[in-house]
Each structure stands twice: as C-alpha cells, then as structure tokens.
Design a protein around this motif. Structure first.
Motif, PDB file in Angstrom:
ATOM      1  N   ASP A 171       0.760  -1.255  -0.090  1.00 19.65           N
ATOM      2  CA  ASP A 171       0.093  -0.180  -0.104  1.00 19.65           C
ATOM      3  C   ASP A 171       0.798   1.190  -0.101  1.00 19.65           C
ATOM      4  OD1 ASP A 171      -2.179  -1.362   0.088  1.00 19.65           O
ATOM      5  OD2 ASP A 171      -2.416  -1.494   2.302  1.00 19.65           O
TER       6      ASP A 171
ATOM      7  N   ASN B 261       1.421   2.549  -3.737  1.00 20.67           N
ATOM      8  CA  ASN B 261       0.277   2.469  -4.543  1.00 20.67           C
ATOM      9  C   ASN B 261       0.123   3.896  -5.136  1.00 20.67           C
ATOM     10  OD1 ASN B 261      -1.980   2.164  -6.099  1.00 20.67           O
ATOM     11  ND2 ASN B 261      -3.112   1.518  -4.238  1.00 20.67           N
TER      12      ASN B 261
ATOM     13  N   GLY C 178      -1.813   4.763  -7.721  1.00 17.81           N
ATOM     14  CA  GLY C 178      -2.920   4.849  -8.731  1.00 17.81           C
ATOM     15  C   GLY C 178      -3.559   6.096  -8.141  1.00 17.81           C
ATOM     16  N   PRO C 179      -4.073   6.588  -7.067  1.00 14.83           N
ATOM     17  CA  PRO C 179      -4.874   7.584  -6.646  1.00 14.83           C
ATOM     18  C   PRO C 179      -4.155   8.930  -7.154  1.00 14.83           C
ATOM     19  CG  PRO C 179      -4.902   5.933  -4.883  1.00 14.83           C
ATOM     20  CD  PRO C 179      -3.857   5.442  -5.992  1.00 14.83           C
ATOM     21  N   VAL C 180      -2.759   8.853  -6.967  1.00 12.64           N
ATOM     22  CA  VAL C 180      -2.006  10.234  -7.348  1.00 12.64           C
ATOM     23  C   VAL C 180      -2.157  10.721  -8.682  1.00 12.64           C
ATOM     24  CG1 VAL C 180       0.019  11.183  -7.400  1.00 12.64           C
ATOM     25  CG2 VAL C 180      -0.500   9.815  -5.342  1.00 12.64           C
TER      26      VAL C 180
ATOM     27  N   GLY D 110      -4.669   9.132 -10.810  1.00 10.52           N
ATOM     28  CA  GLY D 110      -6.072   9.693 -10.911  1.00 10.52           C
ATOM     29  C   GLY D 110      -6.380  10.905 -10.627  1.00 10.52           C
ATOM     30  N   TYR D 111      -5.834  11.448  -9.362  1.00 14.52           N
ATOM     31  CA  TYR D 111      -6.085  12.809  -9.173  1.00 14.52           C
ATOM     32  C   TYR D 111      -5.495  13.791 -10.193  1.00 14.52           C
ATOM     33  CZ  TYR D 111      -5.629  17.206  -6.639  1.00 14.52           C
ATOM     34  OH  TYR D 111      -5.954  18.442  -6.194  1.00 14.52           O
TER      35      TYR D 111
ATOM     36  N   ARG E 200      -7.845  12.919 -14.041  1.00 19.05           N
ATOM     37  CA  ARG E 200      -9.299  12.528 -14.165  1.00 19.05           C
ATOM     38  C   ARG E 200      -9.988  13.441 -15.188  1.00 19.05           C
ATOM     39  NH1 ARG E 200     -10.573  14.215  -7.940  1.00 19.05           N
ATOM     40  NH2 ARG E 200     -10.275  16.402  -8.246  1.00 19.05           N
TER      41      ARG E 200
ATOM     42  N   HIS F 228      -7.278  23.201  -5.594  1.00 16.13           N
ATOM     43  CA  HIS F 228      -6.955  21.950  -6.425  1.00 16.13           C
ATOM     44  C   HIS F 228      -5.682  22.466  -7.464  1.00 16.13           C
ATOM     45  CE1 HIS F 228      -9.777  18.986  -5.457  1.00 16.13           C
ATOM     46  NE2 HIS F 228     -10.917  19.906  -5.696  1.00 16.13           N
TER      47      HIS F 228
END
Length: 57
Positions: free
Chosen positions: A5, A8, A10-12, A14-15, A18, A34
């Motif tokens: 974890d 990971n 992926g969320p970075v 994706g931010y 997106r 943002h």
C-alpha cells in the motif's frame, strides 16, 4: 498498512488525470485549491528527482 500500500500511486495519477465531471459543482475557491495542490505535488516530485540526480552524481 502493508508495504504494498505504501507504493500504490494509482490515486495520485488518478488525481492528476481524471476527467471533468459535469454534475459536480465547482467554484473559484475549489478550483484554486486543486490547482495549488497539483502544483505542490508537482514541485515535490521535481525536488525528489533533483535530489536523486544529485545523489547519483
């Protein structure tokens, strides 16, 4: 939290990449927040690359 974890990203990504959601309400303060978040994360990553480059040389 295990070691998997920690790396990971992926969320970075994706931010950063997106798509725009038309149903989400936005205003100037939210857009500014943002933008500042994205700018600070980009500067941090550039700094890490510079430090790594200096360490290797």
């Amino acid at each position: 939290m295990n070691g998997k974890d920690l790396f990971n990203f992926g969320p970075v990504f994706g931010y950063f990449f997106r798509k725009h959601d038309p149903s989400r309400k936005t205003n100037f303060n939210l857009k500014t927040m943002h933008f500042i978040n994205k700018l600070s994360m980009a500067m941090f990553l550039v700094c890490l690359l510079v430090m790594l480059f200096r360490y290797v040389l």
